[in-house]
Design an enzyme around this catalytic site. Structure first.
Site, mmCIF file in Angstrom:
data_model
loop_
_atom_site.group_PDB
_atom_site.id
_atom_site.type_symbol
_atom_site.label_atom_id
_atom_site.label_comp_id
_atom_site.label_asym_id
_atom_site.label_seq_id
_atom_site.Cartn_x
_atom_site.Cartn_y
_atom_site.Cartn_z
ATOM 1 N N HIS A 55 0.843 -1.206 0.000
ATOM 2 C CA HIS A 55 0.000 0.000 0.000
ATOM 3 C C HIS A 55 0.870 1.245 0.000
ATOM 4 O O HIS A 55 2.086 1.148 0.080
ATOM 5 C CB HIS A 55 -0.998 -0.015 1.158
ATOM 6 N N ASP A 59 5.779 4.575 5.193
ATOM 7 C CA ASP A 59 6.615 3.571 5.859
ATOM 8 C C ASP A 59 6.614 2.239 5.099
ATOM 9 O O ASP A 59 7.120 1.229 5.589
ATOM 10 C CB ASP A 59 6.192 3.371 7.329
ATOM 11 N N HIS A 113 -7.420 -1.035 5.647
ATOM 12 C CA HIS A 113 -6.382 -0.123 6.152
ATOM 13 C C HIS A 113 -6.264 1.072 5.196
ATOM 14 O O HIS A 113 -6.284 2.226 5.607
ATOM 15 C CB HIS A 113 -5.070 -0.898 6.262
ATOM 16 N N ASP A 132 -0.106 -4.133 6.067
ATOM 17 C CA ASP A 132 -0.789 -3.646 7.273
ATOM 18 C C ASP A 132 -2.245 -4.110 7.311
ATOM 19 O O ASP A 132 -3.098 -3.442 7.900
ATOM 20 C CB ASP A 132 -0.727 -2.111 7.349
HETATM 21 FE FE FE Z 1 2.697 0.581 8.105
HETATM 22 ZN ZN ZN Z 2 0.075 1.491 6.582
#
Ligand code: FE
Ligand code: ZN
Length: 240
Positions: A55, A59, A113, A132
């Site tokens: 995604h 990060d 998410h 995530d």
């Molecule tokens: Fe993350």
């Molecule tokens: Zn994320």
């Protein structure tokens, strides 16, 4: 066959460098940063052929452009997120297959998410890169999708082989365990898992990968029986 190297970066992110043993074709899943990945690749005499992004969060894509610039690798992400994945070259959609050397993966759309979140499933290797969406003993926060989105995304993961090894994006397990324990205090499998992960963390060892079997037994978000129960748990967890 895949060789998977796990690199811990930032505070609690995991980046995975995967090399297919026959062809030595190498890919990196969710490179948060450039330097640590470059160091690893150079030290191990590896070139980078692909980046796989679950995604668009920084990060997970922070190292994309610098890595592409240095290695000329192709960046693979979701068709639905082509405007948000930096440097994307190959846009895949649900059920598309792709080969890393001789190892094939399949795209599983897992909105929740974020709307464009995907997981990479290597069926023969029995490996899932879950980003995530699914963590050990937890699941991602709902930044964009609805509770219902996330429940159906998790359902797709639940239907995979229970032997599947789950490689997620963060080391959140210990904190997730405290939450699971609070709302599922009688669960014997959970108690055993907590003992195991506490020992691992005391010795600075990752609790990831986990297996789908263990998550089905212990992860309260996978065990929630309906969307309403899941929603309540997700809300409690956001304020935990
Ligand atoms: Fe993350
Ligand atoms: Zn994320």
């Amino acid at each position: 066959m895949l060789r998977i190297h796990q690199i811990q970066v930032l505070t609690d992110n995991y980046v995975y460098v995967i090399t297919e043993s026959k062809s030595k074709i190498t890919a990196c899943v969710d490179p948060s940063v450039f330097d640590d990945i470059e160091n690893f690749l150079d030290k191990n005499n590896l070139k980078l052929d692909y980046i796989l992004n679950t995604h668009h969060h920084n990060d997970h894509v922070g190292g994309n452009l610098k890595l592409k610039n240095k290695y000329g690798c192709k960046i693979i992400g979701s068709m639905n997120d082509q405007d948000r994945i930096p440097g994307i070259d190959i846009k895949l959609k649900e059920n598309d297959s792709f080969l890393i050397g001789k190892s094939a993966f399949k795209i599983i759309d897992t909105p929740g998410h974020t709307n464009g979140h995907i997981c990479f499933y290597f069926e023969e290797d029995q490996v899932l890169f879950s980003g995530d969406t699914l963590f050990s003993l937890g699941c991602g926060r709902l930044f964009e999708g609805t509770y219902k989105d996330m429940v159906s995304s998790l359902l797709k993961i639940k239907s995979l082989s229970s032997k599947t090894k789950i490689y997620c994006g963060h080391e959140y397990t210990l904190n997730n365990a405290k939450f699971c324990k609070k709302y599922d205090s009688e669960n014997k499998d959970l108690q055993k898992k907590i003992e195991k992960i506490e020992k691992l963390r005391e010795n600075g060892i990752p609790t990831v990968p986990t297996t789908l079997k263990e998550e089905l037994e212990c992860n309260i978000f996978l065990r929630a029986k309906d969307v309403k129960t899941f929603s309540k748990l997700r809300d409690f967890k956001d304020n935990f």
